[in-house]
Design an enzyme around this catalytic site. Structure first.
Site, mmCIF file in Angstrom:
data_model
loop_
_atom_site.group_PDB
_atom_site.id
_atom_site.type_symbol
_atom_site.label_atom_id
_atom_site.label_comp_id
_atom_site.label_asym_id
_atom_site.label_seq_id
_atom_site.Cartn_x
_atom_site.Cartn_y
_atom_site.Cartn_z
ATOM 1 N N HIS A 187 0.718 -1.126 0.117
ATOM 2 C CA HIS A 187 0.000 -0.082 0.091
ATOM 3 C C HIS A 187 0.723 1.307 0.076
ATOM 4 O O HIS A 187 0.366 2.126 -0.608
ATOM 5 C CB HIS A 187 -0.971 0.226 1.151
ATOM 6 N N CYS A 486 -3.865 -3.592 -14.895
ATOM 7 C CA CYS A 486 -4.140 -2.618 -14.027
ATOM 8 C C CYS A 486 -3.444 -2.809 -12.609
ATOM 9 O O CYS A 486 -3.741 -2.090 -11.780
ATOM 10 C CB CYS A 486 -5.747 -2.443 -13.683
HETATM 11 C C1 PEP Z 1 -3.941 -6.363 -8.345
HETATM 12 O O1 PEP Z 1 -4.051 -7.316 -7.547
HETATM 13 O O2 PEP Z 1 -2.947 -6.279 -9.199
HETATM 14 C C2 PEP Z 1 -4.886 -5.240 -8.455
HETATM 15 C C3 PEP Z 1 -4.964 -4.293 -9.329
HETATM 16 O O3 PEP Z 1 -5.671 -5.314 -7.403
HETATM 17 P P1 PEP Z 1 -5.397 -4.590 -5.797
HETATM 18 O O4 PEP Z 1 -3.915 -4.101 -5.879
HETATM 19 O O5 PEP Z 1 -6.578 -3.862 -5.426
HETATM 20 O O6 PEP Z 1 -5.175 -6.101 -5.152
#
Ligand code: PEP
Ligand code: MG
Length: 561
Positions: A187, A486
């Site tokens: 994060h 993404c």
């Molecule tokens: C991922 O896992 O790459 C993603 C885009 O979702 P998150 O980071 O929200 O788990």
């Protein structure tokens, strides 16, 4: 000069002074008694004085904060004056309990009571817990938990940041982020990129840097140095003048020979979406709907949800918006959906899987999406997180049809989904690679753990192969469907080139990275990107994959990326 190597997760070269994020406040011992020579009156007065000073400090911070941060600080300040909280604590002090233990226990019972009331009141439960920790810190004479207040900009050093810390992180005050924990998909990395702050994670030993020390941070190279030298001072100056170039995106993702790769934004709500539109994003490639409800203890109503979703759709009239259904669980728990006692939450009931244990929530979310779509002009695509099998993809597509949603898709973030992409893509219209989770599951390395950061990078040839397999699955006979990325990988300009070479059709990232990715993408042809993809796939390990590709992209060094 002392150096702290780490993993660079958000570019930028900067010099500033360090402020350490204080450690969380530990619980005062159960049964801790007031000292014999301190009267109940004196202990109560001391507690009230501590509460007042916490209130005043939070009020003062709220006065200069803006947006969500202001609201969080104001709500918490109010709690520090809560009469029930202070009366309950005074009662316990009267019975012989120490002031610290008394406010701790009173905080727990007020928080539980608010929680049980539900709705708006339940949302205040966490404010009470925050305020009690601040009062205990004041009584102990140690720094308050959370992001430190400061009149001057500083470089924040922490173990890791949580999504909730974003609300009180003032980008005008924080120059860069350094953490001892976290990885490239943690994060902290996501927050840093979304705020455009240089960041280095997994830097062992940084917790020992004294407050006030001057350091140089290179967020691309992943290095931190104490007592910066003259070269580093000029590098920081050069970055400062370059940074404005990288702030402008011309709104088009395209290679040197005209191959278009639409560059989309990752957003968590209406405000993000408006900012992304302002920065020229060609649409939204990932709307993390769970971010709208992280503070909620209860399921939002269909109307509340529809309003939240519409605010994102309205920022992109006529443009593509890929909404992801709630991805609750693991590092993003939602109390109304996930079980906090799971022994292994990353492998637990998260994302789409919550429909197994709490049926109804996903149906209602799809209704809300359909309603918001009807009232807006966006081109809405809807995908489910954590899909593992073609059967699950078919089930999700069926649910979408029932709700009147015409463009269902899936996230590919579990290795089984990448390996069976052809079968999965027979059931849905598109896929979006979530490289953050795909990496953590392919490498069996928790994305939040600093010591595993070298495993946990999408530069791992194994992860790149899974990306390639997903694209191949999408191109199987009569089955050509869009496959975007993404995950955070899309925001790394060098990896963005590799992903383009592997055949992904769109790249979605924090809006702040759009300009840098576009600037690098336009220096290569599609054939060159394909060559670079081959080079990365053939590398013996992640660091070689990264360095071999970077060597061939001199524009990165020129721009300090
Ligand atoms: C991922 O896992 O790459 C993603 C885009 O979702 P998150 O980071 O929200 O788990
Ligand atoms: Mg994910």
């Amino acid at each position: 000069m002392q150096n702290f190597p780490g993993v660079g997760v958000s570019p930028g070269r900067i010099i500033g002074t360090v402020r350490q994020m204080p450690k969380p406040i530990s619980e005062p011992a159960a049964g801790e008694q007031r000292k014999a020579d301190v009267s109940a009156e004196d202990a109560t007065a001391e507690l009230k004085a501590a509460a007042t000073s916490v209130h005043d400090e939070l009020k003062a911070r709220a006065a200069t904060a803006t947006g969500d941060g202001k609201a969080v600080l104001e709500a918490t300040a109010l709690m520090a004056k809560d009469t029930m909280l202070l009366k309950n604590a005074a009662k316990l002090i009267g019975r012989g309990t120490s002031a610290q233990r008394a406010i701790w226990e009173a905080g727990a019972s007020v928080s539980e009571m608010l929680h049980n009331l539900g709705g708006y009141m339940a949302d205040r439960a966490t404010d009470v817990l925050d305020v009690r920790a601040r009062i205990v810190a004041e009584l102990r004479g140690v720094a308050a938990p959370g992001i430190p207040a400061s009149d001057v900009p500083f470089i924040l050093v922490a173990e890791d940041l949580a999504p909730a810390d974003t609300a009180t992180l003032d980008p005008a005050k924080v120059l860069a982020l350094i953490t001892s924990g976290g990885g490239p998909q943690s994060h902290t990395a996501i927050i840093a990129r979304s705020l455009g702050l240089p960041a280095v994670v997994a830097a062992a030993g940084v917790e020992g840097i004294a407050d006030g020390s001057e350091v140089y941070v290179d967020g691309a190279a992943g290095t931190i140095s104490l007592e910066p030298d003259t070269d580093q001072r000029s590098a920081a100056q050069a970055w400062a003048s370059n940074a404005s170039l990288l702030a402008v995106f011309d709104g088009r993702g395209v290679t040197a020979d005209g191959h278009e790769v639409p560059l989309l934004a990752n957003v968590g709500g209406g405000k993000d979406a408006a900012a992304a539109a302002e920065l020229g994003a060609e649409g939204v490639g990932l709307f993390r709907t769970e971010f709208c409800f992280l503070e909620r203890d209860t399921e939002p109503t269909v109307e509340e949800q529809a309003a939240a979703y519409k605010s994102v759709f309205d920022a992109f009239p006529g443009k593509k918006v890929v909404l992801r259904t709630l991805d609750a669980g693991a590092d993003k728990p939602l109390p109304f959906l996930t079980d906090a006692t799971e022994p292994n939450p990353a492998l637990g009931v998260r994302g789409y899987r919550t429909d197994f244990t709490t049926p109804g929530v996903l149906d209602r979310q799809l209704q809300a999406i359909a309603q918001a779509e009807k009232d807006s002009d966006a081109d809405v695509w809807v995908m489910a997180p954590m899909i593992s099998t073609a059967e699950e993809a078919a089930h999700f597509a069926g649910m979408c049809t029932e709700a009147g949603i015409t463009n269902p898709g899936v996230m590919v973030e579990v290795p089984s989904a990448a390996l069976t992409a052809e079968a999965i893509l027979r059931e849905v219209n598109f896929a979006s690679l979530g490289t953050n989770d795909l990496t953590q599951y392919a490498m069996a390395a928790d994305r939040q753990l600093g010591p595993l950061a070298n495993l946990n990078t999408p530069w791992q040839p194994a992860v790149l192969r899974l990306v390639g397999l997903t694209v191949e699955g999408s191109r199987a006979e009569g089955n050509t469907k869009p496959v975007g990325v993404c995950g955070e990988a899309a925001a790394d300009p060098a990896l963005a080139v590799v992903l383009t070479g592997l055949g992904v059709t769109t790249l979605s990232m924090t809006a702040r990275s759009l300009a840098a990715v576009a600037a690098v993408l336009k220096t290569v042809t599609l054939a060159e990107a394909q060559e670079l993809a081959k080079l990365a796939l053939a590398a013996p390990n992640a660091s070689q994959a990264r360095s071999r590709v970077r060597e061939k992209l001199p524009v990165l060094e020129e721009l300090g990326l």
